[in-house]
Write a protein that holds these residues in place. Structure first.
Motif, PDB file in Angstrom:
ATOM      1  N   TRP A 362      -5.801  14.660  -6.069  1.00  9.20           N
ATOM      2  CA  TRP A 362      -5.416  13.996  -4.824  1.00  9.20           C
ATOM      3  C   TRP A 362      -3.971  14.389  -4.557  1.00  9.20           C
ATOM      4  CZ3 TRP A 362      -7.618  12.416  -0.714  1.00  9.20           C
ATOM      5  CH2 TRP A 362      -7.061  11.450   0.125  1.00  9.20           C
ATOM      6  N   PHE A 363      -3.283  13.746  -3.666  1.00 15.31           N
ATOM      7  CA  PHE A 363      -1.897  14.083  -3.391  1.00 15.31           C
ATOM      8  C   PHE A 363      -1.013  13.709  -4.575  1.00 15.31           C
ATOM      9  CE2 PHE A 363      -3.763  13.587   0.836  1.00 15.31           C
ATOM     10  CZ  PHE A 363      -3.321  14.752   1.455  1.00 15.31           C
ATOM     11  N   ASP A 364      -0.042  14.569  -4.871  1.00 12.57           N
ATOM     12  CA  ASP A 364       0.868  14.331  -5.983  1.00 12.57           C
ATOM     13  C   ASP A 364       1.818  13.191  -5.609  1.00 12.57           C
ATOM     14  OD1 ASP A 364       2.728  14.427  -8.054  1.00 12.57           O
ATOM     15  OD2 ASP A 364       2.547  16.596  -8.258  1.00 12.57           O
ATOM     16  N   PRO A 365       1.851  12.098  -6.369  1.00 13.39           N
ATOM     17  CA  PRO A 365       2.731  10.973  -6.018  1.00 13.39           C
ATOM     18  C   PRO A 365       4.207  11.252  -6.273  1.00 13.39           C
ATOM     19  CG  PRO A 365       1.633  10.544  -8.101  1.00 13.39           C
ATOM     20  CD  PRO A 365       1.039  11.820  -7.569  1.00 13.39           C
ATOM     21  N   ARG A 366       4.544  12.421  -6.857  1.00 13.43           N
ATOM     22  CA  ARG A 366       5.940  12.741  -7.152  1.00 13.43           C
ATOM     23  C   ARG A 366       6.621  13.480  -6.009  1.00 13.43           C
ATOM     24  NH1 ARG A 366       4.081  15.615 -12.592  1.00 13.43           N
ATOM     25  NH2 ARG A 366       2.656  16.401 -10.992  1.00 13.43           N
ATOM     26  N   PHE A 374      -1.314  13.310   5.164  1.00 13.30           N
ATOM     27  CA  PHE A 374      -2.293  12.226   5.214  1.00 13.30           C
ATOM     28  C   PHE A 374      -1.843  11.092   6.134  1.00 13.30           C
ATOM     29  CE2 PHE A 374      -4.523   8.564   2.961  1.00 13.30           C
ATOM     30  CZ  PHE A 374      -5.743   8.823   3.566  1.00 13.30           C
ATOM     31  N   PHE A 375      -0.687  10.489   5.819  1.00 14.62           N
ATOM     32  CA  PHE A 375      -0.240   9.352   6.596  1.00 14.62           C
ATOM     33  C   PHE A 375       0.259   9.740   7.981  1.00 14.62           C
ATOM     34  CE2 PHE A 375       0.522   7.285   2.291  1.00 14.62           C
ATOM     35  CZ  PHE A 375      -0.596   6.481   2.398  1.00 14.62           C
ATOM     36  N   ILE A 429      -2.947  -3.224   6.565  1.00 12.61           N
ATOM     37  CA  ILE A 429      -3.372  -2.783   5.232  1.00 12.61           C
ATOM     38  C   ILE A 429      -2.817  -1.402   4.921  1.00 12.61           C
ATOM     39  CG2 ILE A 429      -5.400  -2.039   3.912  1.00 12.61           C
ATOM     40  CD1 ILE A 429      -6.911  -4.336   5.407  1.00 12.61           C
ATOM     41  N   TRP A 430      -2.887  -0.487   5.868  1.00 12.32           N
ATOM     42  CA  TRP A 430      -2.389   0.863   5.616  1.00 12.32           C
ATOM     43  C   TRP A 430      -0.874   0.912   5.591  1.00 12.32           C
ATOM     44  CZ3 TRP A 430      -4.919   5.426   4.428  1.00 12.32           C
ATOM     45  CH2 TRP A 430      -6.307   5.307   4.324  1.00 12.32           C
ATOM     46  N   PHE A 431      -0.217  -0.013   6.272  1.00 11.68           N
ATOM     47  CA  PHE A 431       1.235  -0.111   6.149  1.00 11.68           C
ATOM     48  C   PHE A 431       1.620  -0.516   4.734  1.00 11.68           C
ATOM     49  CE2 PHE A 431       5.117  -2.737   6.407  1.00 11.68           C
ATOM     50  CZ  PHE A 431       6.000  -1.772   6.854  1.00 11.68           C
ATOM     51  N   ILE A 432       0.844  -1.404   4.129  1.00  9.27           N
ATOM     52  CA  ILE A 432       1.091  -1.786   2.729  1.00  9.27           C
ATOM     53  C   ILE A 432       0.858  -0.587   1.811  1.00  9.27           C
ATOM     54  CG2 ILE A 432       0.288  -3.271   0.844  1.00  9.27           C
ATOM     55  CD1 ILE A 432      -0.297  -5.411   2.934  1.00  9.27           C
ATOM     56  N   TYR A 433      -0.145   0.244   2.131  1.00  8.63           N
ATOM     57  CA  TYR A 433      -0.357   1.463   1.346  1.00  8.63           C
ATOM     58  C   TYR A 433       0.899   2.338   1.351  1.00  8.63           C
ATOM     59  CZ  TYR A 433      -5.414   0.510   1.524  1.00  8.63           C
ATOM     60  OH  TYR A 433      -6.653  -0.060   1.395  1.00  8.63           O
ATOM     61  N   ILE A 434       1.480   2.522   2.530  1.00  6.79           N
ATOM     62  CA  ILE A 434       2.673   3.361   2.648  1.00  6.79           C
ATOM     63  C   ILE A 434       3.837   2.744   1.882  1.00  6.79           C
ATOM     64  CG2 ILE A 434       4.356   4.302   4.280  1.00  6.79           C
ATOM     65  CD1 ILE A 434       2.123   4.483   6.334  1.00  6.79           C
ATOM     66  N   CYS A 435       4.001   1.425   1.998  1.00  4.41           N
ATOM     67  CA  CYS A 435       5.081   0.749   1.264  1.00  4.41           C
ATOM     68  C   CYS A 435       4.895   0.902  -0.242  1.00  4.41           C
ATOM     69  CB  CYS A 435       5.121  -0.728   1.640  1.00  4.41           C
ATOM     70  SG  CYS A 435       5.641  -1.045   3.340  1.00  4.41           S
ATOM     71  N   SER A 436       3.660   0.808  -0.704  1.00  5.91           N
ATOM     72  CA  SER A 436       3.392   0.973  -2.132  1.00  5.91           C
ATOM     73  C   SER A 436       3.775   2.371  -2.599  1.00  5.91           C
ATOM     74  CB  SER A 436       1.919   0.705  -2.424  1.00  5.91           C
ATOM     75  OG  SER A 436       1.600   0.971  -3.770  1.00  5.91           O
ATOM     76  N   PHE A 437       3.415   3.379  -1.803  1.00  8.36           N
ATOM     77  CA  PHE A 437       3.789   4.738  -2.176  1.00  8.36           C
ATOM     78  C   PHE A 437       5.305   4.901  -2.220  1.00  8.36           C
ATOM     79  CE2 PHE A 437       5.366   8.737  -0.365  1.00  8.36           C
ATOM     80  CZ  PHE A 437       5.049   9.602  -1.408  1.00  8.36           C
ATOM     81  N   VAL A 439       7.660   2.627  -2.722  1.00 11.81           N
ATOM     82  CA  VAL A 439       8.229   1.911  -3.870  1.00 11.81           C
ATOM     83  C   VAL A 439       7.979   2.689  -5.161  1.00 11.81           C
ATOM     84  CG1 VAL A 439       8.052  -0.176  -5.270  1.00 11.81           C
ATOM     85  CG2 VAL A 439       8.101  -0.342  -2.764  1.00 11.81           C
ATOM     86  N   ASN A 440       6.755   3.169  -5.344  1.00  6.64           N
ATOM     87  CA  ASN A 440       6.445   3.945  -6.549  1.00  6.64           C
ATOM     88  C   ASN A 440       7.272   5.218  -6.612  1.00  6.64           C
ATOM     89  OD1 ASN A 440       4.555   2.007  -7.156  1.00  6.64           O
ATOM     90  ND2 ASN A 440       2.813   3.206  -6.464  1.00  6.64           N
ATOM     91  N   TYR A 441       7.479   5.851  -5.466  1.00  5.67           N
ATOM     92  CA  TYR A 441       8.230   7.115  -5.446  1.00  5.67           C
ATOM     93  C   TYR A 441       9.685   6.885  -5.836  1.00  5.67           C
ATOM     94  CZ  TYR A 441      10.289  11.424  -3.651  1.00  5.67           C
ATOM     95  OH  TYR A 441      10.984  12.604  -3.538  1.00  5.67           O
ATOM     96  N   TYR A 442      10.309   5.853  -5.292  1.00  7.79           N
ATOM     97  CA  TYR A 442      11.725   5.628  -5.573  1.00  7.79           C
ATOM     98  C   TYR A 442      11.952   5.022  -6.947  1.00  7.79           C
ATOM     99  CZ  TYR A 442      13.156   6.900  -0.871  1.00  7.79           C
ATOM    100  OH  TYR A 442      13.406   7.603   0.273  1.00  7.79           O
ATOM    101  N   ARG A 443      10.984   4.246  -7.442  1.00  7.43           N
ATOM    102  CA  ARG A 443      11.119   3.704  -8.794  1.00  7.43           C
ATOM    103  C   ARG A 443      10.679   4.708  -9.850  1.00  7.43           C
ATOM    104  NH1 ARG A 443       8.766  -2.210  -9.602  1.00  7.43           N
ATOM    105  NH2 ARG A 443       9.422  -1.577 -11.689  1.00  7.43           N
ATOM    106  N   GLU A 444       9.997   5.778  -9.401  1.00  7.48           N
ATOM    107  CA  GLU A 444       9.498   6.823 -10.279  1.00  7.48           C
ATOM    108  C   GLU A 444       8.514   6.283 -11.304  1.00  7.48           C
ATOM    109  OE1 GLU A 444      12.808   8.830 -11.956  1.00  7.48           O
ATOM    110  OE2 GLU A 444      13.605   9.473 -10.019  1.00  7.48           O
ATOM    111  N   GLU A 445       7.850   5.206 -10.978  1.00  8.23           N
ATOM    112  CA  GLU A 445       6.799   4.632 -11.813  1.00  8.23           C
ATOM    113  C   GLU A 445       5.987   3.661 -10.966  1.00  8.23           C
ATOM    114  OE1 GLU A 445       8.503   2.512 -15.028  1.00  8.23           O
ATOM    115  OE2 GLU A 445       9.596   1.098 -13.770  1.00  8.23           O
ATOM    116  N   ARG A 446       4.799   3.327 -11.441  1.00  9.94           N
ATOM    117  CA  ARG A 446       3.945   2.408 -10.695  1.00  9.94           C
ATOM    118  C   ARG A 446       4.485   0.994 -10.783  1.00  9.94           C
ATOM    119  NH1 ARG A 446      -2.220   4.293 -12.268  1.00  9.94           N
ATOM    120  NH2 ARG A 446      -2.192   6.295 -11.174  1.00  9.94           N
ATOM    121  N   SER A 447       4.306   0.246  -9.701  1.00  9.93           N
ATOM    122  CA  SER A 447       4.767  -1.130  -9.633  1.00  9.93           C
ATOM    123  C   SER A 447       3.572  -2.059  -9.472  1.00  9.93           C
ATOM    124  CB  SER A 447       5.736  -1.315  -8.456  1.00  9.93           C
ATOM    125  OG  SER A 447       5.064  -1.090  -7.231  1.00  9.93           O
TER     126      SER A 447
END
Length: 500
Positions: A362-366, A374-375, A429-437, A439-447
């Motif tokens: 899938w898309f690389d989260p890094r 996609f978005f 719902i999809w806005f929350i998806y973008i926010c999750s991505f 947050v994960n990108y800037y924290r460099e780990e899953r939240s």
């Protein structure tokens, strides 16, 4: 004829001699594109002493003799796992000759995590320990240079110090250049630098890179996401069945569009669930590109179907009626464009890696590829829907109120309300998806926000049941008729039994 033959012979002879000279020239270099070792095991030796033909073209670098077969010209460098073009230079596989121990910065400097670069020690009071550490660094380089090849380079930008309970770990340096601490093991993607202990002392610690390969984990988070996708799929399937059985919705533009949307979401979420529960290593390279490409196709297309519905509702208040055939005529070119887009994304590269079909299929989260490919198309579709919704509200405000509940305008207003309730839930719902991505990108780990994404996915299905079935007047009238018919059938059967 003889002159022409002589000239041809001279030409072939010249070509043959030129090939010989090129062979002699290339014989000193390996064929470009064939590299004897991984890039991280190489070092730039441009300007190092060439020992000439007496030593078979070997090089001398930092008092290490490097055979010519371990030296190759490069026209690129690897930065954060991505191939970046660079000026042509020579690199040698030094780490194949001697085990490499890795330092982030040259002696006399330390790596600053905030700025991600090597800096000199600060000239402020209270940092005498730092000065001692940097001075010891030069001695440490010299001592390790007796057994190791000292490799000075930060292997990546995203480095971190490995800690446990807010304390640095004690590492063991092995003879092969790898470092270990119990379950933590790094062979190449680390580098030593002095780090501050508390507020008084400094210690040499390794900074470790984020994993180059995202390891597949099938844990609670993944199962929760897959289950929520399944719940959403079941809910969407119920909505699809209701719209298929409703005679009033079956052949209308609105009804066909809703059914097409449900089919796209069902297939898109099913493919995402499949990718979530399967290790990419167990999928073929073709499947790892085809499955996400189809998931991208169905999910992006679903949002453009919503924009069609918004466009149709806008035209309805202008007295324009669109038929089922018109929906397919509008949809076919958009489907062709969506297929071309998914095909383009499936064969696109971000740096040296495929956008789809990498570590996760899938898309690389890094990186930001998911935002671009996609978005971004989804955002454009939502903007189109909102544009027609605003125009529809303007049109309604300019018309007088409709008193007749059975009028065409009243039916369209009910469709407009139910549809935009569902669209609002979907956009949130999809806005929350973008926010999750993000947050994960800037924290460099899953939240923990990922669990909110799972719940929102299930809520997407419930929103479809609530808005497209519960708040749709046509569907409710259809369900009441079915209930009344069942009651009548039950009453007739009871009368027959009583008479009998």
């Amino acid at each position: 004829m003889f002159v022409a033959t002589t000239q041809l012979r001279r030409f072939l002879l010249c070509v043959f001699l030129w090939l010989l000279t090129q062979r002699g020239t290339c014989g000193a270099y390996h064929e470009e594109g064939r590299y004897p070792c991984a890039f991280i095991d190489t070092v730039n030796i441009t300007g190092s002493y060439s020992m000439g033909s007496n030593m078979n073209g070997s090089y001398l670098h930092n008092w290490t003799v490097i055979p010519r077969e371990l030296v190759t010209p490069y026209d690129f460098v690897i930065e954060n796992g991505i191939r970046v073009p660079a000026v042509r230079h020579l690199r040698a596989c030094v780490c194949r000759l001697r085990p490499c121990v890795r330092f982030c910065c040259p002696a006399g400097q330390f790596y600053q995590l905030e700025t991600r670069r090597c800096v000199d020690h600060p000239e402020v009071p209270g940092h005498s320990h730092m000065t001692v550490q940097l001075q010891n660094g030069t001695q440490l380089h010299q001592e390790l240079g007796t057994w190791f090849s000292v490799h000075v380079e930060s292997p990546c930008d995203h480095m971190r110090a490995v800690t446990k309970d807010s304390e640095y770990l004690h590492w063991t340096l092995h003879e092969n250049g790898s470092i270990t601490h119990r379950e933590h093991h790094f062979t190449k993607h680390y580098c030593f630098t002095p780090l501050l202990f508390g507020n008084s002392s400094w210690s040499w610690q390794p900074l470790a890179c984020e994993p180059e390969k995202l390891h597949f984990v099938l844990g609670v988070r993944e199962w929760t996401y897959a289950i929520c996708l399944l719940i959403c799929i079941i809910s969407m399937f119920i909505v699809l069945m209701v719209h298929l059985t409703c005679s009033d919705m079956r052949n209308s533009f609105y009804g066909v569009a809703v059914k097409a949307y449900m089919i796209c979401v069902i297939f898109g979420y099913a493919l995402l669930a499949h990718l979530t529960l399967h290790d990419p290593a167990n999928l073929s390279s073709a499947a790892c590109r085809i499955i996400p490409s189809f998931a991208l196709l169905f999910l992006v297309l679903s949002f453009y179907i919503l924009s069609f519905i918004s466009f149709k509702l806008y035209l309805s208040f202008h007295g324009v009626v669109l038929t089922k055939l018109m929906f397919w005529l509008i949809l076919i070119p958009i489907v062709i464009i969506a297929i071309g887009w998914s095909f383009y994304v499936g064969f696109s590269y971000h740096g040296a890696k495929l956008v789809l079909g990498g570590d996760t299929c899938w898309f690389d989260p890094r990186n930001w590829t998911v935002m671009i490919y996609f978005f971004a198309p989804i955002f454009i579709a939502c903007a189109i829907s909102c544009f027609f919704y605003i125009l529809t509200l303007i049109c309604i405000s300019e018309e007088p109120d409709v008193d007749s509940e059975k009028s065409f305008e009243s039916l369209e207003r009910n469709r407009l309300k139910s549809f935009w309730k569902f669209f609002s839930y979907t956009a949130l719902i999809w806005f929350i998806y973008i926010c999750s991505f993000a947050v994960n990108y800037y924290r460099e780990e899953r939240s923990h926000l990922n669990y909110a994404v799972c719940l929102c996915t299930a809520f997407h299905g419930f929103a479809a049941l609530y808005a497209l079935v519960g708040k749709n007047q046509q569907i409710q009238n259809f369900l009441r008729r079915i209930e009344d018919n069942n009651d009548e059938d039950t009453g007739e059967n009871s009368v027959h039994m009583y008479i009998y």
